[in-house]
Every structure is written in structure tokens, then in C-alpha cells.
Design a protein around this motif. Structure first.
Motif, PDB file in Angstrom:
ATOM      1  N   HIS A  40       0.844  -1.196   0.000  1.00  0.00           N
ATOM      2  CA  HIS A  40       0.000   0.000   0.000  1.00  0.00           C
ATOM      3  C   HIS A  40       0.877   1.243   0.000  1.00  0.00           C
ATOM      4  N   ALA A  41       0.245   2.388   0.061  1.00  0.00           N
ATOM      5  CA  ALA A  41       1.002   3.623   0.230  1.00  0.00           C
ATOM      6  C   ALA A  41       1.737   3.548   1.563  1.00  0.00           C
ATOM      7  N   ILE A  42       2.882   4.214   1.644  1.00  0.00           N
ATOM      8  CA  ILE A  42       3.716   4.117   2.841  1.00  0.00           C
ATOM      9  C   ILE A  42       4.210   5.500   3.237  1.00  0.00           C
ATOM     10  N   SER A  43       4.285   5.735   4.537  1.00  0.00           N
ATOM     11  CA  SER A  43       4.762   7.026   5.031  1.00  0.00           C
ATOM     12  C   SER A  43       6.287   7.059   4.998  1.00  0.00           C
ATOM     13  N   ALA A  44       6.848   8.251   5.062  1.00  0.00           N
ATOM     14  CA  ALA A  44       8.299   8.408   5.075  1.00  0.00           C
ATOM     15  C   ALA A  44       8.913   7.720   6.289  1.00  0.00           C
ATOM     16  N   TYR A  45       8.271   7.824   7.432  1.00  0.00           N
ATOM     17  CA  TYR A  45       8.836   7.212   8.635  1.00  0.00           C
ATOM     18  C   TYR A  45       8.739   5.690   8.609  1.00  0.00           C
ATOM     19  N   ASP A  46       7.695   5.152   8.000  1.00  0.00           N
ATOM     20  CA  ASP A  46       7.643   3.695   7.831  1.00  0.00           C
ATOM     21  C   ASP A  46       8.733   3.235   6.870  1.00  0.00           C
ATOM     22  N   LEU A  47       8.992   4.050   5.828  1.00  0.00           N
ATOM     23  CA  LEU A  47      10.090   3.745   4.914  1.00  0.00           C
ATOM     24  C   LEU A  47      11.432   3.787   5.652  1.00  0.00           C
ATOM     25  N   LEU A  48      11.581   4.784   6.510  1.00  0.00           N
ATOM     26  CA  LEU A  48      12.821   4.900   7.286  1.00  0.00           C
ATOM     27  C   LEU A  48      13.040   3.652   8.139  1.00  0.00           C
ATOM     28  N   ASP A  49      11.987   3.173   8.783  1.00  0.00           N
ATOM     29  CA  ASP A  49      12.103   1.947   9.587  1.00  0.00           C
ATOM     30  C   ASP A  49      12.559   0.768   8.735  1.00  0.00           C
ATOM     31  N   LYS A  50      12.010   0.651   7.534  1.00  0.00           N
ATOM     32  CA  LYS A  50      12.397  -0.438   6.640  1.00  0.00           C
ATOM     33  C   LYS A  50      13.826  -0.253   6.132  1.00  0.00           C
ATOM     34  N   LEU A  51      14.202   0.994   5.826  1.00  0.00           N
ATOM     35  CA  LEU A  51      15.548   1.271   5.327  1.00  0.00           C
ATOM     36  C   LEU A  51      16.601   0.981   6.388  1.00  0.00           C
ATOM     37  N   ARG A  52      16.274   1.215   7.639  1.00  0.00           N
ATOM     38  CA  ARG A  52      17.240   0.999   8.723  1.00  0.00           C
ATOM     39  C   ARG A  52      17.606  -0.476   8.889  1.00  0.00           C
ATOM     40  N   LEU A 101      -7.248   6.452  -6.136  1.00  0.00           N
ATOM     41  CA  LEU A 101      -8.399   5.971  -5.379  1.00  0.00           C
ATOM     42  C   LEU A 101      -7.864   5.434  -4.055  1.00  0.00           C
ATOM     43  N   VAL A 102      -8.146   6.155  -2.966  1.00  0.00           N
ATOM     44  CA  VAL A 102      -7.586   5.848  -1.654  1.00  0.00           C
ATOM     45  C   VAL A 102      -8.659   5.179  -0.803  1.00  0.00           C
ATOM     46  N   CYS A 103      -8.366   3.963  -0.350  1.00  0.00           N
ATOM     47  CA  CYS A 103      -9.311   3.252   0.511  1.00  0.00           C
ATOM     48  C   CYS A 103      -9.150   3.755   1.943  1.00  0.00           C
ATOM     49  N   ASP A 104     -10.235   4.244   2.517  1.00  0.00           N
ATOM     50  CA  ASP A 104     -10.213   4.753   3.884  1.00  0.00           C
ATOM     51  C   ASP A 104     -10.127   3.642   4.920  1.00  0.00           C
ATOM     52  N   GLN A 105     -10.339   2.411   4.506  1.00  0.00           N
ATOM     53  CA  GLN A 105     -10.287   1.278   5.429  1.00  0.00           C
ATOM     54  C   GLN A 105      -8.893   0.658   5.478  1.00  0.00           C
ATOM     55  N   CYS A 106      -8.387   0.196   4.349  1.00  0.00           N
ATOM     56  CA  CYS A 106      -7.118  -0.543   4.335  1.00  0.00           C
ATOM     57  C   CYS A 106      -5.940   0.284   3.840  1.00  0.00           C
ATOM     58  N   ALA A 107      -6.187   1.507   3.405  1.00  0.00           N
ATOM     59  CA  ALA A 107      -5.159   2.440   2.924  1.00  0.00           C
ATOM     60  C   ALA A 107      -4.554   2.047   1.580  1.00  0.00           C
ATOM     61  N   SER A 108      -5.194   1.133   0.868  1.00  0.00           N
ATOM     62  CA  SER A 108      -4.682   0.809  -0.464  1.00  0.00           C
ATOM     63  C   SER A 108      -4.899   2.012  -1.373  1.00  0.00           C
ATOM     64  N   VAL A 109      -4.034   2.136  -2.366  1.00  0.00           N
ATOM     65  CA  VAL A 109      -4.137   3.228  -3.330  1.00  0.00           C
ATOM     66  C   VAL A 109      -4.057   2.617  -4.716  1.00  0.00           C
ATOM     67  N   THR A 110      -5.048   2.906  -5.531  1.00  0.00           N
ATOM     68  CA  THR A 110      -5.076   2.438  -6.909  1.00  0.00           C
ATOM     69  C   THR A 110      -5.006   3.658  -7.814  1.00  0.00           C
ATOM     70  N   GLU A 111      -4.075   3.632  -8.749  1.00  0.00           N
ATOM     71  CA  GLU A 111      -3.952   4.745  -9.689  1.00  0.00           C
ATOM     72  C   GLU A 111      -4.718   4.420 -10.967  1.00  0.00           C
ATOM     73  N   LYS A 112      -5.496   5.372 -11.422  1.00  0.00           N
ATOM     74  CA  LYS A 112      -6.248   5.233 -12.665  1.00  0.00           C
ATOM     75  C   LYS A 112      -5.939   6.421 -13.558  1.00  0.00           C
ATOM     76  N   PRO A 113      -5.972   6.238 -14.864  1.00  0.00           N
ATOM     77  CA  PRO A 113      -5.754   7.368 -15.766  1.00  0.00           C
ATOM     78  C   PRO A 113      -6.934   8.335 -15.700  1.00  0.00           C
ATOM     79  N   ALA A 114      -6.658   9.590 -15.981  1.00  0.00           N
ATOM     80  CA  ALA A 114      -7.705  10.612 -15.917  1.00  0.00           C
ATOM     81  C   ALA A 114      -7.683  11.447 -17.197  1.00  0.00           C
ATOM     82  N   GLU A 115      -7.773  10.766 -18.336  1.00  0.00           N
ATOM     83  CA  GLU A 115      -7.615  11.449 -19.617  1.00  0.00           C
ATOM     84  C   GLU A 115      -8.612  12.581 -19.836  1.00  0.00           C
ATOM     85  N   GLY A 116      -9.885  12.339 -19.635  1.00  0.00           N
ATOM     86  CA  GLY A 116     -10.882  13.392 -19.852  1.00  0.00           C
ATOM     87  C   GLY A 116     -10.672  14.568 -18.916  1.00  0.00           C
TER      88      GLY A 116
END
Length: 175
Positions: A40-52, A101-116
Motif C-alpha cells: 500500500h502507500a507508505i509514510s516516510a517514517y515507515d520507509l525509514l524503519d524499513k531502510l534501517r 483511489l484511496v481506501c479509507d479502510q485498508c489504505a490501499s491506493v489504486t492509480e487510474k488514468p484521468a484522460e478526460g
């Protein structure tokens, strides 16, 4: 993002960086790899924890500099509403307009094109004399899986995980 090995995506990012005359350093590549492997989307501090785990001396500026670079190269998007980041599945087109498209429950993020919408935003920007670099549209709601859980009529005999289900917010004045 479609299932794709991190190595393949990083190789594509390296190729684009060479074409653009910029450097995908080892730390930048590692931050991108960590993001690719996160579901899912990840915060900078969660990334920092993983990077460490691989770089114990890593500090917040390390991650923020890498994120700034990845944003500049349009390899990732910032999800403004929850201050997190997500890999762009088509970063070879850096000036595209995306709808997240951000899910308020599980925090998943789906990217869709927005041509129009992209055409309209471009026209409105030009009319205002505004030089548009890129635009992101965020929409909040429930992903397909969380929506199915919320609307499940037989929670006792289904395969859904009903823990931590949040009821949708109701508009003021409505029952």
C-alpha cells in the motif's frame, strides 16, 4: 501496481535516469525497492524503519531526499491526504494526470488514468496562464475488498475478515 519484480522496475527507472541525465543512487534505488515491495502507500517514517534494516545509520533526511528525487522523476506519487507515497505504475510518462483511489479502510491506493479530466485541467491551466507540470486527483472511499466486507450480509459464515471494519461517514443532517 501490477505484480512485477522490483528488479525489473528499478532497471527501468535506472534506464530513464540515464536518459534524463540524473543518477539513481543506491539509496534512492533501495527506497524505491522498499516502496515497490510494500502493498500500500507508505509514510516516510515507515520507509525509514524499513531502510534501517539494511542501513542502520539512515536518518529522516536520507529518506526525504530520496523521496524528493523519486517525486521529481515521477517514479512515485505523494498521497497528500494521508501524507504517504506510492509507486507510479507508469512512470515512463511523467506528465500524466492521475486519479488516486484511496481506501479509507485498508489504505490501499489504486492509480487510474484521468484522460478526460486531464484535458480539462490542461485547458483551464492554459486559460489562467498557468504552466502545469503534473496533477494528481485523490478520491476517497472503499476498495472493492473493503466494500464487500462492509456489505457482507452473513459475517458469521463468510470468508471475509470483519475485524476493524469502519462504517462509512454519514453527511451532516442525515440519519
Amino acid at each position: 501496481m501490477q505484480p512485477c519484480p522490483a528488479k525489473k522496475i528499478i532497471a527501468e527507472a535506472e534506464k530513464l535516469c540515464i536518459q534524463r541525465g540524473v543518477r539513481l543512487t543506491a539509496q534512492r534505488a533501495e527506497v524505491l525497492r522498499l516502496m515497490i515491495e510494500h502493498p500500500h502507500a507508505i509514510s516516510a517514517y515507515d520507509l525509514l524503519d524499513k531502510l534501517r534494516i539494511s542501513e542502520p545509520q539512515a536518518k529522516p533526511p536520507t529518506v526525504y531526499r530520496a523521496l524528493d528525487f523519486l517525486l521529481e522523476q515521477a517514479f512515485i506519487h505523494r498521497v497528500e491526504s494521508n501524507n504517504s507515497y506510492v509507486v507510479c505504475p507508469h512512470f515512463d510518462h511523467p506528465s500524466h494526470t492521475s486519479m488516486l483511489l484511496v481506501c479509507d479502510q485498508c489504505a490501499s491506493v489504486t492509480e487510474k488514468p484521468a484522460e478526460g479530466v486531464e484535458k480539462w485541467i490542461t485547458e483551464q491551466s492554459a486559460e489562467a496562464g498557468f504552466t502545469l507540470r503534473h496533477s494528481i486527483i485523490e478520491a476517497h472511499g472503499l476498495c472493492q475488498q473493503c466494500s464487500a466486507i462492509l456489505h457482507c450480509e452473513d459475517p458469521e459464515h463468510c470468508h471475509h475478515d470483519h475485524q476493524n471494519v469502519v462504517e462509512p461517514k454519514r453527511k451532516a443532517g442525515r440519519a
